[in-house]
Design a protein around this motif. Structure first.
Motif, PDB file in Angstrom:
ATOM      1  N   PHE A  88      34.447  29.456  25.626  1.00  0.00           N
ATOM      2  CA  PHE A  88      35.269  28.454  26.368  1.00  0.00           C
ATOM      3  C   PHE A  88      36.604  29.132  26.869  1.00  0.00           C
ATOM      4  N   LEU A  89      37.242  30.075  26.406  1.00  0.00           N
ATOM      5  CA  LEU A  89      38.351  30.778  26.833  1.00  0.00           C
ATOM      6  C   LEU A  89      37.979  31.304  28.364  1.00  0.00           C
ATOM      7  N   TRP A  90      36.660  31.787  28.311  1.00  0.00           N
ATOM      8  CA  TRP A  90      36.384  32.318  29.620  1.00  0.00           C
ATOM      9  C   TRP A  90      36.355  31.419  30.707  1.00  0.00           C
ATOM     10  N   LEU A  91      35.679  30.449  30.388  1.00  0.00           N
ATOM     11  CA  LEU A  91      35.460  29.085  31.415  1.00  0.00           C
ATOM     12  C   LEU A  91      36.573  28.711  31.916  1.00  0.00           C
ATOM     13  N   SER A  92      37.544  28.502  30.829  1.00  0.00           N
ATOM     14  CA  SER A  92      38.851  27.893  31.115  1.00  0.00           C
ATOM     15  C   SER A  92      39.385  28.932  32.047  1.00  0.00           C
ATOM     16  N   VAL A  93      39.382  30.193  32.027  1.00  0.00           N
ATOM     17  CA  VAL A  93      40.180  31.136  32.725  1.00  0.00           C
ATOM     18  C   VAL A  93      39.347  30.917  34.464  1.00  0.00           C
ATOM     19  N   ALA A  94      38.136  30.971  34.518  1.00  0.00           N
ATOM     20  CA  ALA A  94      37.515  31.025  35.399  1.00  0.00           C
ATOM     21  C   ALA A  94      37.560  29.637  36.380  1.00  0.00           C
ATOM     22  N   LEU A 144      45.460  33.622  56.752  1.00  0.00           N
ATOM     23  CA  LEU A 144      44.288  34.080  56.201  1.00  0.00           C
ATOM     24  C   LEU A 144      44.485  35.207  55.349  1.00  0.00           C
ATOM     25  N   LEU A 145      45.482  36.137  55.507  1.00  0.00           N
ATOM     26  CA  LEU A 145      45.882  37.282  54.688  1.00  0.00           C
ATOM     27  C   LEU A 145      46.667  36.858  53.699  1.00  0.00           C
ATOM     28  N   LYS A 146      47.417  36.042  53.814  1.00  0.00           N
ATOM     29  CA  LYS A 146      48.456  35.479  52.695  1.00  0.00           C
ATOM     30  C   LYS A 146      47.221  34.862  51.598  1.00  0.00           C
ATOM     31  N   GLY A 147      46.223  34.014  51.942  1.00  0.00           N
ATOM     32  CA  GLY A 147      45.229  33.473  51.219  1.00  0.00           C
ATOM     33  C   GLY A 147      44.609  34.390  50.380  1.00  0.00           C
ATOM     34  N   VAL A 148      44.211  35.530  51.367  1.00  0.00           N
ATOM     35  CA  VAL A 148      43.409  36.700  50.450  1.00  0.00           C
ATOM     36  C   VAL A 148      44.213  37.301  49.530  1.00  0.00           C
ATOM     37  N   GLY A 149      45.521  37.571  49.857  1.00  0.00           N
ATOM     38  CA  GLY A 149      46.435  38.370  48.923  1.00  0.00           C
ATOM     39  C   GLY A 149      46.445  37.668  47.835  1.00  0.00           C
ATOM     40  N   LEU A 150      46.996  36.427  47.900  1.00  0.00           N
ATOM     41  CA  LEU A 150      47.032  35.486  46.637  1.00  0.00           C
ATOM     42  C   LEU A 150      45.679  35.567  45.678  1.00  0.00           C
ATOM     43  N   ALA A 151      44.813  35.341  46.419  1.00  0.00           N
ATOM     44  CA  ALA A 151      43.366  35.179  45.555  1.00  0.00           C
ATOM     45  C   ALA A 151      43.066  36.618  45.140  1.00  0.00           C
ATOM     46  N   ALA A 152      43.306  37.664  45.754  1.00  0.00           N
ATOM     47  CA  ALA A 152      43.131  38.962  45.005  1.00  0.00           C
ATOM     48  C   ALA A 152      44.097  39.226  43.878  1.00  0.00           C
ATOM     49  N   ALA A 153      45.313  38.851  44.070  1.00  0.00           N
ATOM     50  CA  ALA A 153      46.292  38.650  42.899  1.00  0.00           C
ATOM     51  C   ALA A 153      45.742  37.913  41.681  1.00  0.00           C
ATOM     52  N   ALA A 154      45.490  36.681  42.080  1.00  0.00           N
ATOM     53  CA  ALA A 154      44.726  35.816  40.808  1.00  0.00           C
ATOM     54  C   ALA A 154      43.534  36.364  40.360  1.00  0.00           C
ATOM     55  N   THR A 155      42.539  36.987  41.055  1.00  0.00           N
ATOM     56  CA  THR A 155      41.618  37.352  40.531  1.00  0.00           C
ATOM     57  C   THR A 155      41.959  38.664  39.533  1.00  0.00           C
ATOM     58  N   LEU A 156      42.805  39.519  39.925  1.00  0.00           N
ATOM     59  CA  LEU A 156      43.225  40.503  38.845  1.00  0.00           C
ATOM     60  C   LEU A 156      43.745  40.058  37.700  1.00  0.00           C
ATOM     61  N   ILE A 157      44.749  39.030  37.982  1.00  0.00           N
ATOM     62  CA  ILE A 157      45.127  38.186  36.645  1.00  0.00           C
ATOM     63  C   ILE A 157      43.931  37.916  35.856  1.00  0.00           C
ATOM     64  N   ALA A 158      43.129  37.199  36.360  1.00  0.00           N
ATOM     65  CA  ALA A 158      41.947  36.455  35.706  1.00  0.00           C
ATOM     66  C   ALA A 158      41.322  37.582  35.155  1.00  0.00           C
ATOM     67  N   LEU A 159      41.154  38.749  35.663  1.00  0.00           N
ATOM     68  CA  LEU A 159      40.052  39.766  34.876  1.00  0.00           C
ATOM     69  C   LEU A 159      40.988  40.492  33.873  1.00  0.00           C
ATOM     70  N   ILE A 160      42.470  40.576  33.814  1.00  0.00           N
ATOM     71  CA  ILE A 160      43.194  40.939  32.846  1.00  0.00           C
ATOM     72  C   ILE A 160      43.123  40.016  31.575  1.00  0.00           C
ATOM     73  N   LEU A 161      43.145  38.780  31.926  1.00  0.00           N
ATOM     74  CA  LEU A 161      42.941  37.616  30.805  1.00  0.00           C
ATOM     75  C   LEU A 161      41.622  37.617  30.177  1.00  0.00           C
ATOM     76  N   LEU A 162      40.591  37.975  30.834  1.00  0.00           N
ATOM     77  CA  LEU A 162      39.249  38.020  30.367  1.00  0.00           C
ATOM     78  C   LEU A 162      39.174  39.072  29.303  1.00  0.00           C
ATOM     79  N   TRP A 163      39.690  40.407  30.045  1.00  0.00           N
ATOM     80  CA  TRP A 163      39.852  41.579  29.048  1.00  0.00           C
ATOM     81  C   TRP A 163      40.573  41.302  27.839  1.00  0.00           C
ATOM     82  N   LEU A 164      41.765  40.702  27.723  1.00  0.00           N
ATOM     83  CA  LEU A 164      42.496  40.388  26.856  1.00  0.00           C
ATOM     84  C   LEU A 164      41.789  39.464  25.535  1.00  0.00           C
ATOM     85  N   ILE A 165      41.200  38.418  26.336  1.00  0.00           N
ATOM     86  CA  ILE A 165      40.286  37.612  25.413  1.00  0.00           C
ATOM     87  C   ILE A 165      39.281  38.160  24.779  1.00  0.00           C
ATOM     88  N   ARG A 166      38.463  39.094  25.317  1.00  0.00           N
ATOM     89  CA  ARG A 166      37.482  39.862  24.864  1.00  0.00           C
ATOM     90  C   ARG A 166      38.086  40.883  23.703  1.00  0.00           C
TER      91      ARG A 166
END
Length: 549
Positions: free
Chosen positions: A217-223, A152-174
């Motif tokens: 479209f790019l935001w939806l793709s990242v999400a 569970l901890l490993k899944g949460v950690g990987l999900a948090a890292a993926a969320t951070l990367i997704a936020l960075i990608l959304l900011w870069l697209i914006r």
């Protein structure tokens, strides 16, 4: 809606998305099996988003739905320490029905009956039971693994890292969208005075909308990618992540295969259109030569070359598109056919007036009633033709106003063309005077011609001439004709001509018979030369000169 407004809404929208996904993951982490009823006589047993088996037979009075509910109750009552144990298969026969019991130790989970087999699948009862046991074991293994804290901890950690990367990608697209749109706006504002990019200012709203769609479209793709990755990190929701990824790759595969399969037909359509363009260019060179006089074709006049070229180009392109149409991908689909019918219906309803104007334009062109540069009189409009279009004709009148007249109106109105027969002599202009019978007509001719020769704007060659239009009761009507090069200066030239005519007749003491007299005066009604410059006239000034309005 501006980009700043949209960007201000990004955090709220992203928060809602993360909250929904978190709620989804929380509900998925709880071991709550589900029942999916496929048909009225069938029920599918699913455990943690994994389909296990489909019940089709009624056993000991229990319908497939009741069997699924009983199976779920037994699975929920299974101790956690037995979830990872091997599932055993025990064959049995009851009331003439063969089947297999699926059990873990002393706990019987459910039965797989001979009546549960799919007739179209062509599989034995034992093979079906073994496959069901494997699916059930995988589901129980995932549920047991999910209970381990490290997983569970490993899944949460990987999900948090993926969320951070997704936020960075959304900011870069914006950020990238803001920079590109801002650069375009800066270029448009900097080139405001240039004609090259003036069209871009009118299309600025379209640019904004396209940028918004691309960014969305790019935001939806990242999400989508983020959600797929996060779901696959937890054993319980791994099937959902696999489904999302399978859908994405299946869609890409379908599009790729469709593109590859459509390449031959698309290439054929492009070759046909390329040949059509080449043939149209060759025809254009022919009409260009005819327009410049290098080619003489019977029945093809300089005034009709442009219109004939347009008609032939439309026919050539229409034929080329008709030949290439069957090779366009999806041209034979019902959606494509429905769209074609809709456009045809719209054109049928809205083109009645347009077709009338187009046909009237062709009548004007091929009758050669007027052309660009002609000085014409159409009803209440007098001026020079500036454009002969497919739907309307534009002309500039003597007040320097552009008048647009529909072609259907021109076809139904008489057109006086003062330039058609003028040729190199220029446009003919005339004016009338009435002189008494006591004045020799030769003298009147000479004075009128002298006045025309003194008027700027009138040509000395051909020489002006005079006609005696009528012999009335009290006077003779004379009409002076002269040629001019600039038809739009007709009014100021006539004004100067009238001034010179008055000076000529006053100089030689000849009375102009306007207004009419009941009794002839004792002396001629004239203005002596010494009174020509009475106040407030300029005593040294010349006669009125023509000026462009």
């Amino acid at each position: 809606m501006t980009f700043s407004c949209i960007f201000r809404k990004v955090p709220a929208a992203l928060s809602l998305l993360l909250l929904a996904c978190g709620f989804f993951l929380a509900s998925a982490a709880i071991p709550a099996p589900a029942v999916e009823q496929v048909r009225e006589k069938e029920a599918t047993l699913s455990y943690h988003f994994r389909p296990i088996v489909t019940f089709r037979a009624t056993f000991v009075g229990a319908t497939p739905v009741i069997r699924v509910r009983r199976a779920l109750t037994r699975i929920d009552a299974l101790p956690p320490n037995q979830m990872e144990q091997q599932i055993e298969l025990t064959p049995f026969t009851a009331d003439g029905t063969r089947g297999f019991n699926l059990r873990i130790g002393e706990f019987v989970l459910f039965n797989v009956l001979e009546g549960d087999l799919d007739p179209e699948e062509k599989i034995s009862l034992e093979a079906a039971a073994r496959r069901t046991a494997g699916e059930m074991a995988a589901a129980l293994q995932a549920a047991a693994t999910q209970r381990h804290p490290m997983v569970l901890l490993k899944g949460v950690g990987l999900a948090a890292a993926a969320t951070l990367i997704a936020l960075i990608l959304l900011w870069l697209i914006r950020r990238a969208t803001t920079l590109v749109v801002g650069h375009l706006q800066h270029v448009i504002e900097a080139e405001d005075a240039s004609n090259r990019l003036r069209w871009a200012r009118h299309g600025w709203l379209l640019v904004q909308r396209v940028a918004q769609l691309l960014m969305g479209f790019l935001w939806l793709s990242v999400a989508y990618l983020w959600l797929t990755y996060v779901l696959a990190r937890f054993p319980l929701t791994e099937p959902l992540g696999d489904r999302l990824s399978d859908f994405l790759f299946g869609l890409l595969y379908t599009l790729g295969v469709g593109l590859v399969n459509a390449m031959p037909a698309l290439t054929t359509a492009l070759i046909i259109l390329f040949l059509t363009k080449s043939f149209n260019d060759a025809i254009g060179n022919f009409f260009k030569a005819a327009r410049e006089g290098r080619v003489q074709v019977p029945g093809l006049h300089p005034e009709t070359v442009t219109a004939t070229h347009r008609i032939v180009s439309i026919l050539v392109w229409g034929l080329g598109i008709a030949v290439a149409y069957p090779f366009i991908p999806m041209s034979d689909s019902d959606a494509f056919k429905g769209l074609s019918v809709m456009f045809g219906f719209m054109l049928t309803l809205g083109s009645a007036g347009i077709v009338n104007q187009l046909m009237s334009g062709l009548v004007l062109v091929y009758s050669r009633a007027l052309s660009v540069g002609d000085f014409v009189d159409i009803g209440e409009n007098v001026g020079v033709v500036s454009e002969v279009g497919a739907l309307s004709t534009k002309m500039i009148n003597m007040r320097n106003e552009e008048v647009t007249i529909p072609n259907a109106v021109l076809v139904g109105s008489p057109i006086r063309n003062y330039s058609r027969l003028a040729g190199a002599r220029g446009t003919l202009v005339s004016t009338k005077v009435t002189i008494g019978y006591d004045t020799p007509w030769r003298q009147v001719h000479a004075m009128l011609i002298a006045a025309a020769e003194q008027t700027p704007g009138l040509r000395a060659s051909p020489r002006p001439f005079v006609y005696q239009r009528s012999l009335a009761d009290w006077y003779v009507e004379y009409e002076l004709f002269a040629h001019m090069d600039k038809p739009l200066e007709r009014v100021p030239v006539l004004s100067a001509l009238h001034a010179h005519i008055q000076d000529q007749f006053n100089t030689y003491g000849v009375q102009i018979m306007s207004p009419h007299f009941v009794i002839q005066p004792s002396s001629n009604v004239i203005v002596p030369p010494e009174h020509w410059h009475a106040a407030p006239a300029d005593p040294e000034g010349p006669p009125a000169q023509p000026e462009r309005p």
